[in-house]
Design an enzyme around this catalytic site. Structure first.
Site, PDB file in Angstrom:
ATOM      1  N   LEU A 426       0.964  -1.245  -0.041  1.00 21.16           N
ATOM      2  CA  LEU A 426      -0.117   0.079  -0.222  1.00 21.16           C
ATOM      3  C   LEU A 426       0.904   1.267  -0.015  1.00 21.16           C
ATOM      4  O   LEU A 426       0.495   2.521  -0.541  1.00 21.16           O
ATOM      5  CB  LEU A 426      -0.637   0.068   1.201  1.00 21.16           C
ATOM      6  CG  LEU A 426      -2.066  -0.998   1.345  1.00 21.16           C
ATOM      7  CD1 LEU A 426      -2.698  -0.948   2.703  1.00 21.16           C
ATOM      8  CD2 LEU A 426      -3.032  -0.726   0.051  1.00 21.16           C
ATOM      9  N   GLY A 427       1.954   1.230   0.740  1.00 21.89           N
ATOM     10  CA  GLY A 427       2.970   2.508   0.687  1.00 21.89           C
ATOM     11  C   GLY A 427       4.087   1.866   1.586  1.00 21.89           C
ATOM     12  O   GLY A 427       4.303   1.135   2.124  1.00 21.89           O
ATOM     13  N   GLY A 429       6.850   3.728   3.970  1.00 19.63           N
ATOM     14  CA  GLY A 429       6.997   5.042   4.868  1.00 19.63           C
ATOM     15  C   GLY A 429       8.489   5.086   5.413  1.00 19.63           C
ATOM     16  O   GLY A 429       9.332   4.198   4.881  1.00 19.63           O
ATOM     17  N   GLN A 431       9.282   4.161   8.339  1.00 17.80           N
ATOM     18  CA  GLN A 431       9.550   3.270   9.437  1.00 17.80           C
ATOM     19  C   GLN A 431       9.500   1.840   8.719  1.00 17.80           C
ATOM     20  O   GLN A 431       9.934   0.817   9.225  1.00 17.80           O
ATOM     21  CB  GLN A 431       8.324   3.321  10.295  1.00 17.80           C
ATOM     22  CG  GLN A 431       8.644   4.372  11.166  1.00 17.80           C
ATOM     23  CD  GLN A 431       7.527   4.486  12.421  1.00 17.80           C
ATOM     24  OE1 GLN A 431       7.256   3.380  12.793  1.00 17.80           O
ATOM     25  NE2 GLN A 431       6.875   5.620  12.534  1.00 17.80           N
ATOM     26  N   GLY A 432       8.844   1.629   7.676  1.00 20.80           N
ATOM     27  CA  GLY A 432       8.634   0.424   7.070  1.00 20.80           C
ATOM     28  C   GLY A 432       7.521   0.457   5.940  1.00 20.80           C
ATOM     29  O   GLY A 432       7.340   1.657   5.358  1.00 20.80           O
ATOM     30  N   THR A 433       7.360  -0.683   5.295  1.00 19.09           N
ATOM     31  CA  THR A 433       6.359  -0.939   4.057  1.00 19.09           C
ATOM     32  C   THR A 433       4.937  -1.094   4.912  1.00 19.09           C
ATOM     33  O   THR A 433       4.908  -2.215   5.956  1.00 19.09           O
ATOM     34  CB  THR A 433       6.841  -2.009   3.295  1.00 19.09           C
ATOM     35  OG1 THR A 433       8.186  -1.626   3.085  1.00 19.09           O
ATOM     36  CG2 THR A 433       6.039  -2.000   2.213  1.00 19.09           C
ATOM     37  N   VAL A 434       3.838  -0.701   4.136  1.00 18.18           N
ATOM     38  CA  VAL A 434       2.676  -1.020   4.586  1.00 18.18           C
ATOM     39  C   VAL A 434       1.920  -2.121   3.481  1.00 18.18           C
ATOM     40  O   VAL A 434       1.973  -1.720   2.373  1.00 18.18           O
ATOM     41  CB  VAL A 434       1.558   0.101   4.636  1.00 18.18           C
ATOM     42  CG1 VAL A 434       0.395  -0.490   5.413  1.00 18.18           C
ATOM     43  CG2 VAL A 434       2.228   0.937   5.946  1.00 18.18           C
ATOM     44  N   LYS A 448       1.853  -3.408   8.827  1.00 17.40           N
ATOM     45  CA  LYS A 448       3.159  -2.560   8.795  1.00 17.40           C
ATOM     46  C   LYS A 448       4.333  -3.418   9.175  1.00 17.40           C
ATOM     47  O   LYS A 448       4.180  -3.954  10.189  1.00 17.40           O
ATOM     48  CB  LYS A 448       3.003  -1.599   9.671  1.00 17.40           C
ATOM     49  CG  LYS A 448       4.157  -0.438   9.347  1.00 17.40           C
ATOM     50  CD  LYS A 448       3.687   0.988   9.695  1.00 17.40           C
ATOM     51  CE  LYS A 448       4.334   1.435  11.231  1.00 17.40           C
ATOM     52  NZ  LYS A 448       3.945   2.679  11.568  1.00 17.40           N
ATOM     53  N   ASP A 545       3.964  13.716  14.803  1.00 19.66           N
ATOM     54  CA  ASP A 545       4.301  13.870  13.576  1.00 19.66           C
ATOM     55  C   ASP A 545       2.826  14.060  12.785  1.00 19.66           C
ATOM     56  O   ASP A 545       2.359  13.380  11.937  1.00 19.66           O
ATOM     57  CB  ASP A 545       4.782  12.745  13.041  1.00 19.66           C
ATOM     58  CG  ASP A 545       5.395  12.499  11.771  1.00 19.66           C
ATOM     59  OD1 ASP A 545       5.528  13.961  11.279  1.00 19.66           O
ATOM     60  OD2 ASP A 545       5.757  11.559  11.156  1.00 19.66           O
TER      61      ASP A 545
END
Ligand SMILES: *[C@@H]1O[C@H](CO)[C@@H](O)[C@H](O)[C@H]1NC(C)=O
Ligand SMILES: *[C@@H]1O[C@H](CO)[C@@H](O)[C@H](O)[C@H]1NC(C)=O
Ligand SMILES: *[C@@H]1O[C@H](CO)[C@@H](O)[C@H](O)[C@H]1NC(C)=O
Ligand SMILES: *[C@@H]1O[C@H](CO)[C@@H](O)[C@H](O)[C@H]1NC(C)=O
Ligand SMILES: *[C@@H]1O[C@H](CO)[C@@H](O)[C@H](O)[C@H]1NC(C)=O
Ligand SMILES: *[C@@H]1O[C@H](CO)[C@@H](O)[C@H](O)[C@H]1NC(C)=O
Ligand SMILES: *[C@@H]1O[C@H](CO)[C@@H](O)[C@H](O)[C@H]1NC(C)=O
Ligand SMILES: *[C@@H]1O[C@H](CO)[C@@H](O)[C@H](O)[C@H]1NC(C)=O
Ligand SMILES: *[C@@H]1O[C@H](CO)[C@@H](O)[C@H](O)[C@H]1NC(C)=O
Ligand SMILES: *[C@@H]1O[C@H](CO)[C@@H](O)[C@H](O)[C@H]1NC(C)=O
Length: 748
Positions: A426-427, A429, A431-434, A448, A545
């Protein structure tokens, strides 16, 4: 006496008739407490007989008691309604026009017209027909622009005309354009019917449903046409906005539960339909009710039992039988039992092979058990390494956690994401991948996965779990569970369908533009979530954030605050804590950047920037803008200072009606981005103020207090060199090793 008795009897019969036809098993059509029929016509909501019974004034029905049975009329007009269907159609009676002459040349005519503001004439179901031997008929009106159409009908002799044919001899027909909301009919003749008298004294023309009128040569004489009325089918729909736009206005959205929304043609207005397997009125809450297919269509084969389920049904075969119990299926049958006729030889062969098979199975099982043990040892290691122990400790020390958070196994999540397949991403970030995942129970979730080999990420993950474990708020994305037995820890959230607010506000090519009401509502919801985090949660939480990309929108455009990786729990005995500066450039509190002292007011600042983006439709940082305008917050404050607020507000949403409201929100946003944290309002005050503004839309406010406040601005000496790159985000480290994310607009 006899007369009175029979009248009473008649009334009793009418009463019985009504109660029999309106029995409880049929789903309600009108709003509770509203009249559901007028004479023979059922009046389903959104139509109604006044007050809240009709959705708007256009859907108002007058039920006239001057007739027996009573007759319904559209709004206050004398247009009679024949039938209202929830498929978006409405049948009315329209007049015929006439134009008549007698031998001394005297003329009598009547030209009817119809005009609707919301409804349109269905172009497939209706036709325009004219009858006469010296007839030129026109129908004209409006559908966004003017249209005129018509036809010509001539004949010299009644013997020439043929029944059923409207091709121009004695009768002609033409269709009506699409989307027509009004028409008027005019008739003309070439020679005042002089040559065709006395057989054809009049021309007639009317709009009628296709199959309602069949031409007959005797109609040339035209007896009874003057008072004849013809049924016309109209299309109706709700409002003038498309489904997507209408959904944003959750309060007034017409489609209720168990129904789907459909755009009408040209996205002007929408209509609703119950899901398949449901029936009733989709415009009423509780309107769409499960159909009991077992009773209505008895879909199962004789021997199978029918079980009604929400939206569907199931045909289950009796015990011992198998197969598909539906009538269209294979039917239920006994399983094959022809083993009784086997020869002994086959038995021996069968026995041997079963033995061999058992041996093989045993070996496989042994291997599998050893392998499992190995894997589970590895998982145990990962669990420790991933802070599972830490988490368990933390959890045991605190109380008041949500109990519905689940610990998932690695297999469950692997299966859900199709082994972390690329197509499920999905995306990405910081911090990591979703990933998008589908659990065994068909629930769609977002998973996540942190970046491999960064131990500091693990801490953030545990942090996020700790934060989200204790939050249960409708505007905060819900943590469903986690998994710690993989090499990297995984978090499982509810799946928010509609993307980020950033996407909706800034990717305007493929998303409908967000109306101001929706922006204000989303802002209010976000403020409420933050206010809750700051004050209502058992331990205050600072998000750290807040930005458009971290505000998700669900199907109904309800805001869900997400991404708590950077959040901090503030123990109640410390008002502020010192941390490494972290956040997104453009949203970052300048005071916090300079002092590293984290307080709730840092979130207020970031939220102020979000408000400014919603007000202006511009990005928080944009390198395509000139240097002094790059940082939106600074640009906004200086615009306000110079009394140029109206120049910077988003012209897509600004109008005469909401300008005062926008000004109020602008002044609030400006207070949120003050340099000194203590001068900013608290999140609670912000939420309160926004809710107040939202509750009183477009109220002509007392003069706004925009000017006369001194402003200071210091967003630090951020003399970095930026490149206008195509990447959307990266992490930058400044001289004191602070972690700041930059979001750049991708070059188009
Ligand atoms: C409701 O009315 C329908 C037809 O009007 C009838 O077939 C049905 O049996 C009625 N049901 C009840 C519960 O009275
Ligand atoms: C229903 O129609 C009546 C008559 O036009 C109107 O007064 C009333 O406001 C309408 N109801 C709504 C909810 O618009
Ligand atoms: C039909 O004509 C009558 C008489 O002029 C008028 O009152 C009525 O409003 C007309 N109906 C329609 C649907 O045009
Ligand atoms: C035509 O109609 C007018 C008005 O109704 C009437 O005065 C006149 O007598 C009629 N002429 C004939 C020939 O019928
Ligand atoms: C058309 O039908 C009418 C009756 O509907 C009949 O009187 C007439 O004779 C028919 N005309 C022709 C040409 O068939
Ligand atoms: C839809 O829009 C197209 C082009 O803008 C127009 O030609 C058409 O008539 C419209 N249809 C309706 C139902 O308004
Ligand atoms: C019919 O409608 C057209 C366009 O709206 C208008 O110009 C004309 O005057 C109307 N005719 C009559 C008789 O109302
Ligand atoms: C046409 O519609 C009218 C009014 O609903 C009805 O009385 C008549 O029977 C219909 N005629 C046909 C042929 O369907
Ligand atoms: C329907 O019945 C079949 C067996 O007859 C069963 O496997 C299936 O799970 C059932 N479906 C539901 C939704 O209950
Ligand atoms: C049920 O299914 C069986 C097997 O297909 C078929 O022979 C039988 O006619 C079906 N019965 C009914 C009532 O449909």
């Amino acid at each position: 006496m006899g007369l009175i008795r029979s009248v009473v009897l008649l009334q009793v019969m009418i009463f019985l008739n009504v109660t029999l036809t309106e029995n409880a098993s049929t789903p309600a059509m009108a709003k509770p407490g509203c009249r559901s029929r007028c004479g023979d016509v059922i009046i389903p909501y959104p139509f109604g007989t006044g007050g809240d019974c009709n959705i708007t004034e256009e859907f108002f029905i007058t039920c006239s008691a001057d007739f027996i049975p009573n007759k319904p009329f559209l709004t206050n007009s004398n247009i009679q309604v024949l039938d209202i269907s929830l498929d978006g159609q409405l049948r009315i009676l329209g007049n015929a026009s006439y134009d008549c002459y007698n031998t001394s040349g005297h003329r009598e005519w009547f030209y009817p017209w119809l005009r609707f503001s919301e409804f349109s004439i269905n172009s497939n179901k209706n036709k325009f027909t004219a009858i006469g031997c010296d007839t030129y008929a026109r129908v004209e009106g409006f559908h966004g622009q003017r249209y005129t159409t018509g036809c010509l009908s001539l004949c010299n002799n009644i013997a020439d005309v043929s029944n059923g044919s409207c091709s121009g001899i004695g009768c002609c027909q033409t269709s009506i354009p699409k989307g027509v909301r009004s028409y008027n009919i005019t008739l003309d003749s070439y020679d005042n019917h002089v040559d065709v008298l006395p057989e054809n004294p009049c021309s007639y023309a009317f709009v009628a449903e296709n199959d309602n009128y069949t031409f007959s040569s005797s109609d040339i004489r035209g007896f009874g046409f003057r008072d004849r009325k013809f049924p016309v089918t109209l299309d109706w729909k709700i409002g003038t906005s498309s489904c997507n736009e209408a959904k944003m206005d959750t309060m007034n959205f017409g489609c209720k539960e168990n129904s789907d929304c459909f755009d009408s043609e040209n996205n002007s207005g929408y209509f609703c339909k119950c899901f398949q397997g449901y029936e009733g009125n989709p415009y009423l809450s509780d309107g769409c009710q499960d159909m009991n297919e077992c009773e209505t269509i008895s879909p199962c084969n004789g021997t199978a039992t029918c079980i009604n389920l929400p939206g569907t049904y199931n045909c289950s075969c009796p015990v011992g039988y198998e197969g598909d119990g539906r009538k269209i299926g294979t039917g239920c049958s006994l399983p094959d039992k022809d083993q009784s006729k086997r020869s002994p030889l086959i038995d021996v062969a069968l026995g041997t092979s079963i033995g061999l098979l058992g041996l093989l199975l045993g070996m496989v099982l042994l291997y599998w058990m050893l392998r499992r043990k190995q894997i589970s040892k590895l998982r145990q290691e990962y669990f420790q390494q991933n802070g599972g122990i830490l988490l368990r400790e933390q959890l045991s020390r605190r109380q008041g956690y949500r109990e519905d958070v689940k610990v998932f196994t690695a297999e469950e999540l692997e299966k859900a994401t199709n082994n972390y397949h690329e197509s499920r991403i999905l995306g990405h970030g910081v911090q990591g991948t979703v990933y998008k995942g589908i659990l065994a129970d068909n629930r769609v979730v977002a998973i996540k996965k942190s970046i491999i080999g960064d131990p500091s990420q693990v801490e953030q993950f545990i942090n996020e779990i700790m934060v989200l474990y204790q939050i249960n708020h409708r505007n905060v994305v819900k943590l469903l569970g986690c998994c710690l037995e993989t090499q990297v820890p995984l978090l499982v959230y509810e799946y928010i369908t509609n993307g980020t607010l950033f996407h909706h506000l800034h990717n305007d090519d493929d998303t409908p533009h967000l109306p101001w009401e929706a922006r204000l509502r989303i802002a209010t919801e976000t403020a409420e979530a933050l206010s809750y985090l700051h004050s209502a949660a058992s331990v205050p939480i600072i998000h750290r954030d807040i930005k458009l990309a971290n505000i998700l929108l669900d199907d109904n455009y309800i805001a869900k605050v997400s991404d708590f990786g950077a959040s901090r729990l503030i123990p109640s005995d410390e008002a502020q804590i010192t941390t490494i500066v972290q956040g997104t450039f453009g949203y970052l509190d300048p005071e916090y950047m300079l002092t590293s002292l984290l307080t709730e007011k840092s979130d207020v600042y970031s939220f102020g920037v979000v408000l400014i983006e919603l007000l202006t439709g511009q990005k928080a940082v944009c390198f395509k803008r000139s240097e002094e305008k790059r940082v939106l917050a600074m640009h906004f404050v200086s615009s306000m200072k110079e009394d140029r607020l109206l120049d910077i507000l988003d012209h897509l949403v600004l109008n005469d009606e909401n300008v005062e409201q926008l000004k109020e929100v602008a002044s609030l946003a400006r207070r949120c981005v003050r340099v000194k944290g203590e001068e900013r309002p608290t999140m609670k005050e912000v939420a309160h103020e926004l809710a107040g503004l939202q509750a009183m839309p477009k109220h002509p406010w007392s003069k706004s207090k925009l000017m006369g406040e001194e402003t200071e601005y210091l967003l630090g000496d951020l003399n970095r060199t930026y490149e206008d790159g195509a990447t959307s985000s990266w992490i930058g480290y400044d001289s004191i090793n602070n972690k700041i994310t930059f979001e750049l607009d991708s070059a188009r």
